[in-house]
Design an enzyme around this catalytic site. Structure first.
Site, PDB file in Angstrom:
ATOM      1  N   ALA A 106       0.968  -1.353  -0.009  1.00 21.48           N
ATOM      2  CA  ALA A 106       0.139   0.041  -0.117  1.00 21.48           C
ATOM      3  C   ALA A 106       0.765   1.308  -0.004  1.00 21.48           C
ATOM      4  O   ALA A 106       0.471   2.207  -0.491  1.00 21.48           O
ATOM      5  CB  ALA A 106      -0.951   0.106   0.937  1.00 21.48           C
ATOM      6  N   THR A 109      -4.580   9.505  -0.474  1.00 12.76           N
ATOM      7  CA  THR A 109      -3.325   9.984   0.014  1.00 12.76           C
ATOM      8  C   THR A 109      -1.913   9.146  -0.538  1.00 12.76           C
ATOM      9  O   THR A 109      -0.814   9.419  -0.168  1.00 12.76           O
ATOM     10  CB  THR A 109      -3.262   9.734   1.487  1.00 12.76           C
ATOM     11  OG1 THR A 109      -3.451   8.224   1.884  1.00 12.76           O
ATOM     12  CG2 THR A 109      -4.361  10.508   2.081  1.00 12.76           C
ATOM     13  N   LYS A 110      -2.170   8.036  -1.355  1.00 14.69           N
ATOM     14  CA  LYS A 110      -1.020   7.467  -1.782  1.00 14.69           C
ATOM     15  C   LYS A 110      -0.248   8.183  -2.881  1.00 14.69           C
ATOM     16  O   LYS A 110      -0.553   9.229  -3.577  1.00 14.69           O
ATOM     17  CB  LYS A 110      -1.424   5.964  -2.303  1.00 14.69           C
ATOM     18  CG  LYS A 110      -2.176   5.196  -1.233  1.00 14.69           C
ATOM     19  CD  LYS A 110      -1.326   5.048   0.145  1.00 14.69           C
ATOM     20  CE  LYS A 110      -1.948   4.130   0.867  1.00 14.69           C
ATOM     21  NZ  LYS A 110      -2.811   4.602   1.824  1.00 14.69           N
ATOM     22  N   ASN A 111       0.735   7.456  -3.401  1.00 15.71           N
ATOM     23  CA  ASN A 111       1.807   7.990  -4.571  1.00 15.71           C
ATOM     24  C   ASN A 111       1.049   8.012  -5.705  1.00 15.71           C
ATOM     25  O   ASN A 111       1.590   8.792  -6.626  1.00 15.71           O
ATOM     26  CB  ASN A 111       3.234   7.307  -4.179  1.00 15.71           C
ATOM     27  CG  ASN A 111       3.845   7.438  -3.074  1.00 15.71           C
ATOM     28  OD1 ASN A 111       3.387   8.155  -2.239  1.00 15.71           O
ATOM     29  ND2 ASN A 111       4.883   7.045  -2.905  1.00 15.71           N
ATOM     30  N   TYR A 124      -5.449   4.881  -2.938  1.00 11.57           N
ATOM     31  CA  TYR A 124      -6.099   5.656  -2.289  1.00 11.57           C
ATOM     32  C   TYR A 124      -5.578   7.239  -2.468  1.00 11.57           C
ATOM     33  O   TYR A 124      -4.630   7.497  -2.894  1.00 11.57           O
ATOM     34  CB  TYR A 124      -6.208   5.322  -0.538  1.00 11.57           C
ATOM     35  CG  TYR A 124      -6.886   6.075   0.253  1.00 11.57           C
ATOM     36  CD1 TYR A 124      -8.263   6.227   0.355  1.00 11.57           C
ATOM     37  CD2 TYR A 124      -6.309   6.790   1.317  1.00 11.57           C
ATOM     38  CE1 TYR A 124      -9.080   7.082   1.146  1.00 11.57           C
ATOM     39  CE2 TYR A 124      -6.916   7.799   2.325  1.00 11.57           C
ATOM     40  CZ  TYR A 124      -8.370   7.470   2.014  1.00 11.57           C
ATOM     41  OH  TYR A 124      -9.045   8.458   2.986  1.00 11.57           O
TER      42      TYR A 124
END
Length: 391
Positions: free
Chosen positions: A160, A186-188, A184
């Protein structure tokens, strides 16, 4: 004295470009919003980036973990060893699949699951190891792969945090039987909500694709296409875990910029390391030799005996300065549900407990401008009472 900034610096706010907006608009105009050609293209692009054999897009990393455990053939009562320093979804996916989670403490420096602790937890009921590449730092995959081979265990990577992560020249998510990724917000790489599963097993990929769409036969999404109606058959009891084209439309362009964004996050990381070097904080250790850290989370440790303030007081102070912060994570045994169901105690996993009670994640988005970074640094110093000079 006023706040560091007037507006809230949102933690994990994604960098969205015009390309994503145009692709989503094109998707809306096409009338095909559900699982379709953009999902298929995103799967191909992600598979190529990771140098993997098969990729299946789903609606979350939680779904990816759940389906991977099922595709690995685990049965009720089988044990899966994982880390106590993770988001609850890692453990919940094991439970949803009918298996039993077993925790092994983390290494206090890397914050990743400790292979020696894993081996101590292996029993005749153990069927899988589920490591989490915490914050984007790769786990000790040589040791974990050796354990999986020695004890004939499935290896399912929770990636994740680890889209760009590499270990000894290989991409995270390609070591185990399955690698699970999150997109999601907030992910990279962002799709709003979304996930991906990588595997080297053709049968595993086919079963995951089937389970992700109600257990329906292959290519059921084509039943409304221009090739005429396609009958489908339900092959097993599946789930509603498929990704939509409207999500993939965002991910296609996010993935194209993944390396450029990593460079920016690495710059911010180094600025933080330099700015905080003399502060009474625990800072992230350098990446291990011949590895690549994804730079997903920048976490500091607030030890009250050193800083003079508690972690939660520091969180409140940062919020008071209008800087968004996160906690990744309270250890799993801190939560009432797992205490009641499994009789877990935080003290049984002392490294995860200590880290979970001290950790704070600071903003690390590629969207941050130089002024934003300076605001974070100043807010940290002010929150610690050490703001005599501005960064």
């Amino acid at each position: 004295m006023g706040r560091t900034r007037e507006d809230l610096l949102i933690f994990g706010s994604p960098l969205i470009g015009q390309e994503e907006i145009d692709e989503v608009t094109a998707c809306l105009k096409s009338g095909w919003l559900g699982t379709g050609p953009k999902v298929a293209r995103f799967e191909e692009d992600f598979k190529a980036y990771k140098k993997a054999k098969y990729a299946v897009a789903v609606n979350s990393c939680t779904a990816a973990l759940h389906l991977s455990i099922l595709a690995a053939g685990l049965k009720p009562g089988d044990e899966v060893i994982t880390t106590p320093l993770t988001f609850c979804a890692t453990v919940n996916a094991i439970i949803h699949a009918g298996a039993t989670p077993v925790l092994a403490d983390v290494d206090p420096v890397t914050m990743n699951i400790d292979p020696e602790q894993v081996e101590e937890k292996i029993t005749p009921r153990t069927r899988a190891i589920l490591p989490v590449h915490f914050a984007g730092r790769p786990c000790d995959m040589d040791a974990l792969c050796a354990l999986a081979d020695q004890y004939d265990l499935a290896l399912i990577e929770d990636c994740a945090h680890a889209i760009e992560t590499e270990y000894h020249g290989r991409k995270a998510g390609t070591f185990g039987d399955f690698g699970c990724f999150s997109f999601y917000v907030t992910k990279n790489v962002v799709t709003g909500e979304g996930g991906m599963i990588l595997t080297r097993h053709e049968e595993g990929a086919a079963r995951i694709k089937r389970l992700a769409l109600h257990g329906m036969s292959k290519d059921a999404w084509k039943r409304f296409g221009d090739e005429g109606h396609k009958h489908y058959f339900v092959m097993e009891c599946g789930f509603k875990y498929n990704m939509m084209d409207i999500q993939a439309a965002i991910g296609l362009h996010q993935l194209q910029r993944v390396e450029k964004c990593w460079v920016r996050r690495d710059e911010i990381w180094q600025q933080y390391q330099d700015a905080f070097a003399d502060l009474p904080l625990g800072l992230p250790e350098p990446a291990e030799v011949n590895t690549r850290h994804a730079r997903h989370l920048y976490t500091v440790l607030v030890d009250e005996t050193i800083t003079g303030i508690s972690r939660d007081t520091f969180l409140d102070a940062m919020t008071g300065e209008n800087i968004g912060v996160g906690v990744h994570y309270l250890s799993i045994p801190e939560h009432p549900y797992y205490q009641e169901r499994f009789d877990w105690s935080p003290e049984d996993y002392p490294h995860a407990m200590r880290i979970g009670r001290q950790t704070v994640s600071l903003p690390l988005s590629a969207k941050l401008e130089e002024g934003d970074v300076a605001d974070v640094v100043l807010a940290v110093k002010r929150s610690l009472g050490q703001d005599s000079k501005r960064f």
